[in-house]
Design a protein around this motif. Structure first.
Motif, short mmCIF file in Angstrom:
data_model
loop_
_atom_site.label_atom_id
_atom_site.label_comp_id
_atom_site.label_asym_id
_atom_site.label_seq_id
_atom_site.Cartn_x
_atom_site.Cartn_y
_atom_site.Cartn_z
N ALA A 1 22.25 -79.54 97.65
CA ALA A 1 22.14 -79.91 96.40
C ALA A 1 21.06 -80.90 96.40
O ALA A 1 20.26 -80.92 95.39
CB ALA A 1 23.34 -80.35 95.62
N ASP A 2 21.12 -81.89 96.89
CA ASP A 2 20.20 -82.71 97.23
C ASP A 2 18.78 -82.10 97.54
O ASP A 2 17.64 -82.66 97.01
CB ASP A 2 20.39 -83.84 98.40
N VAL A 3 18.69 -81.07 98.45
CA VAL A 3 17.50 -80.46 98.73
C VAL A 3 16.99 -80.11 97.47
O VAL A 3 15.74 -80.09 97.09
CB VAL A 3 17.76 -79.49 99.41
N ILE A 4 17.78 -79.19 96.83
CA ILE A 4 17.40 -78.55 95.36
C ILE A 4 16.72 -79.40 94.42
O ILE A 4 15.34 -79.40 93.78
CB ILE A 4 18.42 -77.83 94.82
N PHE A 5 17.28 -80.72 94.09
CA PHE A 5 16.71 -81.75 93.07
C PHE A 5 15.41 -82.55 93.46
O PHE A 5 14.62 -82.58 92.81
CB PHE A 5 17.87 -82.59 92.85
N ARG A 6 15.60 -82.75 95.05
CA ARG A 6 14.24 -83.11 95.40
C ARG A 6 13.07 -82.00 95.31
O ARG A 6 11.80 -82.64 94.91
CB ARG A 6 14.37 -83.76 96.82
N THR A 7 13.40 -80.99 95.65
CA THR A 7 12.27 -80.18 95.90
C THR A 7 11.72 -79.60 94.47
O THR A 7 10.61 -79.35 94.06
CB THR A 7 12.37 -78.75 96.45
N LEU A 8 12.67 -79.43 93.35
CA LEU A 8 12.39 -78.81 92.10
C LEU A 8 11.79 -79.98 91.11
O LEU A 8 11.17 -79.83 90.43
CB LEU A 8 13.68 -78.36 91.30
N PHE A 9 12.65 -81.11 91.22
CA PHE A 9 12.26 -82.11 90.17
C PHE A 9 11.72 -83.49 90.72
O PHE A 9 11.98 -84.50 89.90
CB PHE A 9 13.54 -82.51 88.96
N SER A 10 11.72 -83.49 92.03
CA SER A 10 11.46 -84.92 92.73
C SER A 10 12.45 -85.97 92.38
O SER A 10 12.15 -87.22 92.34
CB SER A 10 9.95 -85.17 92.41
N ILE A 11 13.80 -85.68 92.47
CA ILE A 11 14.77 -86.62 92.23
C ILE A 11 15.68 -86.39 93.25
O ILE A 11 16.20 -85.28 93.45
CB ILE A 11 15.40 -86.80 90.86
N PRO A 12 16.53 -87.62 93.89
CA PRO A 12 17.56 -87.38 94.78
C PRO A 12 18.72 -86.89 94.11
O PRO A 12 18.98 -87.13 92.93
CB PRO A 12 17.59 -88.64 95.56
N ILE A 13 20.08 -86.59 94.73
CA ILE A 13 21.25 -86.32 94.35
C ILE A 13 21.85 -87.45 93.44
O ILE A 13 22.84 -87.44 92.78
CB ILE A 13 22.11 -85.47 95.18
N GLU A 14 21.52 -88.56 94.02
CA GLU A 14 22.02 -89.77 93.30
C GLU A 14 21.66 -90.21 91.88
O GLU A 14 21.96 -90.87 91.25
CB GLU A 14 21.72 -91.08 94.27
N HIS A 15 20.42 -89.37 91.48
CA HIS A 15 19.82 -89.54 90.05
C HIS A 15 21.09 -89.16 89.26
O HIS A 15 21.74 -88.24 89.35
CB HIS A 15 18.58 -88.75 90.18
N LYS A 16 21.19 -89.96 88.09
CA LYS A 16 22.46 -89.81 87.13
C LYS A 16 22.57 -88.58 86.66
O LYS A 16 23.48 -87.93 86.73
CB LYS A 16 22.24 -90.81 85.97
N ILE A 17 21.53 -87.96 86.09
CA ILE A 17 21.62 -86.40 85.58
C ILE A 17 21.84 -85.36 86.84
O ILE A 17 22.83 -84.77 86.97
CB ILE A 17 20.60 -85.91 85.08
N ALA A 18 21.15 -85.46 88.08
CA ALA A 18 21.43 -84.59 89.25
C ALA A 18 22.87 -84.75 89.70
O ALA A 18 23.61 -83.53 89.52
CB ALA A 18 20.57 -85.08 90.33
N ALA A 19 23.39 -86.11 89.76
CA ALA A 19 24.60 -86.17 90.22
C ALA A 19 25.63 -85.55 89.14
O ALA A 19 26.83 -84.92 89.63
CB ALA A 19 25.22 -87.64 90.24
N GLN A 20 25.47 -85.56 87.77
CA GLN A 20 26.49 -85.03 86.88
C GLN A 20 26.36 -83.53 87.04
O GLN A 20 27.01 -82.83 86.88
CB GLN A 20 25.93 -85.41 85.39
N VAL A 21 25.18 -82.93 87.09
CA VAL A 21 24.90 -81.42 87.36
C VAL A 21 25.83 -80.97 88.48
O VAL A 21 26.57 -80.24 88.46
CB VAL A 21 23.47 -81.11 87.39
N PHE A 22 25.94 -81.74 89.57
CA PHE A 22 26.24 -81.14 90.80
C PHE A 22 27.95 -81.42 90.77
O PHE A 22 28.73 -80.39 91.02
CB PHE A 22 26.11 -82.16 91.84
N ASP A 23 28.26 -82.46 90.19
CA ASP A 23 30.03 -82.44 89.83
C ASP A 23 30.35 -81.30 89.04
O ASP A 23 31.60 -80.80 89.26
CB ASP A 23 30.27 -83.95 89.00
N GLN A 24 29.59 -81.07 87.84
CA GLN A 24 30.17 -80.03 86.98
C GLN A 24 29.96 -78.72 87.46
O GLN A 24 30.58 -77.78 87.13
CB GLN A 24 29.75 -80.33 85.71
N PHE A 25 28.97 -78.31 88.33
CA PHE A 25 29.09 -77.14 88.99
C PHE A 25 30.36 -76.77 89.55
O PHE A 25 30.85 -75.73 89.86
CB PHE A 25 27.82 -76.97 89.80
#
Ligand code: HEM
Length: 451
Positions: A150-174
């Protein structure tokens, strides 16, 4: 020589009731053993009529030569619509073709080189995340690889790590979404009235809405950044600024939300499954683990050194053969066909099964054995040409295939360089088909730092 785990196939003849029961609990063990030898099999029950196809010539026909005549099956797609909307994974015909024209350039060779630093950074983060767990205690490794992918996807798509607030929420809700809506479910195969797919569980719909709202924020912010000339150079910017070469149109923000949802879903579940099984296989076969480590020691954050990770690539390919993350795909015949002298009616479901194809007794030598060296033999190469499709084949081949091969090899090298992995006695993982091929009770490994 130990053979890696596989589910026991069912007896060739069972009652319909038993078949349905098995099918509901796990689609892999519901299948008869003869599918590992058959070129084609017909399944006719009062609920569905489908054909599983292993014959390489038929696979070529369905996936490559006449792919337009065998679109994705609506019945399978229906369960994913609340989350994925009109994403490239679900569409057919002209809409799908247009979407691929816009998306594909972002995943071409040159661009993949550009995503390498972000993948490497995600690998470093995964190594750091594992440090507090590296104490030889049994750990469930699918959760670890899921986080990393999940971290790879957010970093490559949006230049944000999985710890980013929105990224972390998307990951949990998936995770919640997958619990309520498996991709390969029995209901999908059973013919129901046309309106049936619209009746999703309320919880599933709510989670889907909430995930889409989060992704919408990322896309809207990015659109604003692009307009002011401040869009980071990543996959999202590339896709959102690429016009369709035919019409000149770009994706609207809504369409981009659909695509991001599928990149996340298709891109992280699959890679997580592949990485977890590969780590398990490396723990089970320490000789191969040593070979991977030897290569990994010399690896740096330099894209041009990727080609030196040859054994690592062969190991990853072999893991994708034995545990293809997408075990089966379904297409629909849009007109009457004749397959191996049998009449196939319009509307029949055509099941393509990487799981069975990759272990086919007439297409592979020692199909159930873990043997990465096969990739350097003439026999292995010949089999791979017509009996290997972890990423599917033809025009609908996985968009992220090249990306996933880089991600897999790089993350394995980084993890193996840092830690030694060992199996946990009494915890042999048993493959089951969930959204992807997962282990029934997780994949448990112990690991310790190498130095
Ligand atoms: C080991 C990792 C992966 C495996 C095994 C895999 C496998 C597959 C397979 C088998 C399909 C075809 C499904 C079907 O036709 O029903 C597919 C489609 C797709 N994959 Fe992957 N995938 C992986 C990683 C990725 C990644 C990293 C991305 C994106 C970042 C991605 C994006 C997609 C998309 C967008 C499609 C839909 C393509 C279309 O229908 O035109 N995948 N993948």
């Amino acid at each position: 020589m130990t053979v890696p785990p596989r589910p026991l196939a069912r007896a060739d003849k069972v009652s319909l009731w038993r078949y349905m029961k098995l099918f509901r609990s796990d689609i892999l063990s519901a299948q008869p053993a003869k599918l590992y030898r058959a070129w084609m099999a017909e399944f006719k029950t009062p609920f569905f009529h489908s054909y599983m196809v292993n014959d390489p010539a038929l696979l070529k026909l369905v996936l490559k030569e006449r792919s337009d005549d065998f679109p994705k099956s609506d019945r399978i797609s229906a369960g994913l619509r609340p989350l994925l909307g009109n994403s490239v994974f679900l569409t057919n015909g002209e809409v799908w073709k247009r979407q691929r024209r816009i998306i594909d350039p972002a995943f071409e060779g040159g661009r993949l080189r550009d995503t390498f630093p972000a993948i490497w950074a995600a690998g470093e983060a995964a190594v750091a995340r594992l440090a507090p767990m590296a104490d030889n205690t049994p750990r469930e490794i699918e959760a670890v690889t899921s986080h990393a992918a999940a971290d790879v996807i957010f970093r490559t798509l949006f230049s944000i790590p999985i710890e980013h607030k929105i990224a972390a929420q998307v990951f949990d809700q998936f995770r919640d979404y997958q619990r309520t809506q498996p991709i390969l479910n029995l209901a999908a195969f059973i013919r129901g009235p046309r309106w049936m797919p619209r009746f999703f569980k309320r919880e599933t719909k709510q989670t889907a809405r909430s995930i889409r709202a989060l992704i919408n924020r990322l896309v809207t912010d990015r659109q604003a950044a692009i307009e002011t000339g401040n869009g980071p150079d990543d996959l999202a910017t590339k896709i959102m600024t690429t016009p369709d070469p035919k019409t000149g149109e770009r994706f609207s923000n809504d369409e981009m939300v659909d695509q991001v949802a599928i990149f996340f879903l298709a891109g992280h579940e699959t890679s997580a499954s592949a990485l977890a099984w590969t780590l398990y296989l490396l723990a089970l076969y320490p000789d191969w683990q040593d070979k991977v480590v030897q290569e990994a020691v010399g690896m740096t954050a330099d894209f041009s050194r990727l080609s030196t990770l040859k054994a690592t690539r062969d190991v990853f390919r072999e893991a994708l053969r034995l545990y293809p993350p997408v075990p089966m795909m379904v297409r629909e015949a849009t007109k009457p066909e004749v397959f191996r002298k049998r009449a196939v009616k319009s509307g029949a479901q055509i099941v393509l099964s990487p799981w069975h194809l990759h272990r086919h007794e007439r297409l592979w030598l020692n199909p159930d054995a873990f043997d990465p060296a096969r990739w350097n033999t003439d026999a292995g190469r010949a089999s791979s040409r017509h009996a290997y499709m972890p990423f599917s084949n033809g025009p609908r081949v996985c968009t992220g295939a090249g990306f996933a091969m880089i991600e897999g090899v790089v993350l394995l090298a980084q993890l193996l360089k840092a830690y030694r992995f060992e199996v946990v006695v009494g915890k042999t993982p048993m493959p089951v088909a969930h959204l992807t091929v997962r282990a029934k009770d997780g994949i448990w490994l112990r690991f310790v730092p190498r130095e």
